[in-house]
Design an enzyme around this catalytic site. Structure first.
Site, PDB file in Angstrom:
ATOM      1  CE  LYS A 281      84.906  40.466  41.379  1.00 32.67           C
ATOM      2  NZ  LYS A 281      84.159  40.857  39.909  1.00 32.67           N
ATOM      3  NE  ARG A 355      92.065  48.089  37.276  1.00 34.58           N
ATOM      4  CZ  ARG A 355      90.941  48.474  35.921  1.00 34.58           C
ATOM      5  NH1 ARG A 355      91.035  49.639  35.274  1.00 34.58           N
ATOM      6  NH2 ARG A 355      90.346  47.430  35.295  1.00 34.58           N
TER       7      ARG A 355
HETATM    8  N1  BES Z   1      88.454  39.272  38.755  1.00 33.65           N
HETATM    9  C1  BES Z   1      87.775  40.284  38.147  1.00 33.65           C
HETATM   10  C2  BES Z   1      87.669  40.594  36.874  1.00 33.65           C
HETATM   11  C3  BES Z   1      86.452  38.994  36.365  1.00 33.65           C
HETATM   12  C4  BES Z   1      85.548  39.470  35.906  1.00 33.65           C
HETATM   13  C5  BES Z   1      87.307  37.822  36.319  1.00 33.65           C
HETATM   14  C6  BES Z   1      84.805  37.988  35.449  1.00 33.65           C
HETATM   15  C7  BES Z   1      86.797  36.500  35.393  1.00 33.65           C
HETATM   16  C8  BES Z   1      85.165  37.157  35.263  1.00 33.65           C
HETATM   17  C9  BES Z   1      88.424  41.754  38.448  1.00 33.65           C
HETATM   18  O1  BES Z   1      88.939  41.910  39.729  1.00 33.65           O
HETATM   19  C10 BES Z   1      86.918  43.084  38.508  1.00 33.65           C
HETATM   20  O2  BES Z   1      85.855  42.774  38.778  1.00 33.65           O
HETATM   21  N2  BES Z   1      87.386  43.422  37.295  1.00 33.65           N
HETATM   22  C11 BES Z   1      86.417  45.314  37.231  1.00 33.65           C
HETATM   23  C12 BES Z   1      86.869  46.102  37.079  1.00 33.65           C
HETATM   24  C13 BES Z   1      85.956  46.912  36.836  1.00 33.65           C
HETATM   25  C14 BES Z   1      85.164  47.410  38.289  1.00 33.65           C
HETATM   26  C15 BES Z   1      86.928  48.255  35.833  1.00 33.65           C
HETATM   27  C16 BES Z   1      85.606  44.589  36.099  1.00 33.65           C
HETATM   28  O3  BES Z   1      85.758  43.786  34.991  1.00 33.65           O
HETATM   29  O4  BES Z   1      84.317  44.648  36.477  1.00 33.65           O
HETATM   30 ZN    ZN Z   2      87.266  42.701  41.809  1.00 33.14          ZN
END
Ligand code: BES
Ligand code: ZN
Ligand code: ZN
Length: 503
Positions: A281, A355
């Site tokens: 990230k 997931r």
């Molecule tokens: N934990 C994150 C989702 C999240 C984002 C929670 C912001 C709270 C605030 C999750 O694991 C994630 O990073 N999801 C990705 C999925 C994508 C790569 C398909 C996302 O939402 O960007």
């Molecule tokens: Zn994530």
């Protein structure tokens, strides 16, 4: 912050507190003012008129007077707004009123406050439910994550005395007891999420479940990394590969008195820190990722609360818990994992890890327990924030009766949800050329919250299933006075309410 909420039997006792809160309906008249205000040395009706305070929703006014000789009392007047079409006042306006009054008291560095509550009948709910809600909200509003603030003058206690209206006095003891259990669950979930991630590891969170189990007579089973691998929960195992911390899978089981009662399954995402893994990230997106365990802490705390409330349904909480880091053994984009139910997924993005761990948890739960429903709760997608905004959690389900129950629980408890569309068209988004499914959605189908739910649906079998994405509502929610900065405890109240109203 040490918070003590108590109930006052007599309304006159409230005047002794250094701060007293009064609630007034929109367009109130002088007769609505509490009699104790008659000889405070100030014409309160004139003062409120001068401040243009008419009791409107979201409004308040405050002034310092002498209610008791030689003492100074901060009076806070909070608007209850207007009645709705059913002729009731809004509970949410009331909650936010309580929140803003407590924030006002805290800002003035006062650590003791009394609140004169209006009649529950004005809100169209029972005295028990009203007192329960007010107690929980007062406690939530006072919560501050100050465990690491060393400044000596920082106020670390808050005493809140609630005084029920005469008609609600009878219900107030039981209502307060239930409210205290709910408040404890919500604020403890917030505390766990607010803790620095290096001090709230998978082992620490699993330990919390074990401690609660001992305290409240629950059955608690915890699998470590070795057992998780042996069982073939390779989604959870795979996510944990990049971390030095061993993952955990927690099963927390509350049994109701009646053996033949229905059984509800709750599953919570427990990523104690989400760096994104190798699909790392950006720094600013990572900043709040200690909160990626909010689903797991909500589920664990809700089950513990339901045990104390002696719910008449069985409830089993499942929490897959891991860090998502990028050590030398970390899982890589392109890897394929096999889950507990034998299905395979292509890991195209290691940041879509939620997931992967929930898939194993759902598969394990539905295979090994006879469940009447399964509800998973997860900070799953960034897309959720854009889909529903911070005041709602996203609800996705293909079982409308269950979705409706969850909506009702959301409306009653104040933990609001908004249902998103779901259906076969979205399924195409997670099709993979080289495995059964893939862990990212096709960008042409765009709806990231729904396509993530499609992935989860592959693992819930025939059990009525619903998914709550709390990425929107679990951290730094603005403008709701009873949740400040940091963790909100989103969905703890909802899960408790859902089980308590299952019947
Ligand atoms: N934990 C994150 C989702 C999240 C984002 C929670 C912001 C709270 C605030 C999750 O694991 C994630 O990073 N999801 C990705 C999925 C994508 C790569 C398909 C996302 O939402 O960007
Ligand atoms: Zn994530
Ligand atoms: Zn995550």
């Amino acid at each position: 912050m040490q918070i003590a909420v108590s109930m006052l039997k007599k309304r006159e006792q409230a005047s002794k507190a250094p701060a007293v809160v009064y609630f007034l309906p929109e367009s109130f008249s002088a007769k609505d003012l509490d009699p104790s205000l008659a000889d405070c040395g100030l014409d309160i009706a004139a003062f409120l008129k001068d401040r243009a305070f008419v009791g409107a929703k979201g409004s308040s006014a405050h002034v310092v007077v002498s209610l008791v000789p030689k003492k100074f009392t901060l009076l806070i007047f909070v608007g209850m707004g207007k009645r709705n079409e059913q002729k009731h006042f809004s509970m949410e306006t009331m909650r936010r009123g309580v929140g803003s009054a407590i924030k006002c008291v805290q800002a003035k560095k006062i650590s003791e406050v009394a609140m004169l509550l209006p009649e529950s009948s004005l809100f169209g709910i029972s005295g028990h439910d009203f007192i329960k809600d007010m107690y929980a909200i007062a406690s939530m509003a006072a919560y501050k994550f100050d465990a690491f603030i060393t400044k000596k003058d920082a106020k670390k206690t808050m005493d809140i005395a609630l005084c029920a209206a005469p008609g609600d006095q009878k219900a107030s003891k039981d209502g307060a007891q239930a409210g205290a259990i709910i408040a404890q669950a919500v604020n403890r979930a917030r505390y766990l999420n607010d803790m620095p991630p290096s001090q709230m590891t998978p082992t620490d969170l699993a330990h919390e479940a074990k401690t609660l189990a001992k305290e409240h007579g629950l059955e608690c089973t915890i699998f470590d990394g070795k057992k998780i691998k042996e069982l073939g929960m390779l989604g959870l195992h795979g996510v944990a590969l990049g971390s030095d911390q061993d993952p955990r899978f927690v099963i927390l089981h509350y049994r109701a008195k009646k053996a033949n009662a229905p059984t509800l399954g709750f599953v919570g995402k427990g990523i104690t820190f989400d760096s994104g893994g190798l699909s790392i990230k950006p720094a600013n997106s990572m900043e709040t990722m200690k909160d990626d365990m909010a689903g797991a802490s909500a589920v664990i705390q809700a089950v513990a609360a339901l045990a104390q409330l002696q719910a008449d349904v069985h409830v089993i909480g499942f929490a897959p818990i891991s860090e998502n880091l990028l050590g030398g053994s970390a899982q890589k984009p392109g890897d394929i994992v096999t889950f507990y139910n034998g299905k395979t997924a292509e890991v195209r993005n290691t940041d879509a890890e939620g997931r992967l761990i929930l898939a194993d948890a759902l598969a394990y739960a539905t295979k090994n327990f006879k469940l009447d429903c399964i509800v998973d709760v997860a900070t799953l997608t960034g897309a959720c924030i854009y889909a529903v905004g911070p005041f709602y959690s996203a609800l996705v389900s293909d079982n409308q009766p269950l979705a409706d129950r969850i909506k009702e629980a959301g409306n009653r408890s104040g933990d609001c949800v908004w249902q998103l569309p779901f259906g076969d068209d979205f399924k195409a988004a997670i099709a993979s050329d080289i495995a059964d499914i893939q862990n990212v959605g096709d960008p042409r189908i765009a709806a990231g919250t729904i396509t993530a739910a499609c992935f989860l649906r592959e693992f819930s079998g025939d059990v009525p299933w619903a998914h709550l994405d709390i990425a929107s509502s679990s951290f730094n929610v603005p403008n709701i006075s009873y949740v400040g900065k940091g963790a909100t405890g989103s969905s703890v109240r909802l899960l408790i309410d859902l089980a308590m109203h299952w019947r």
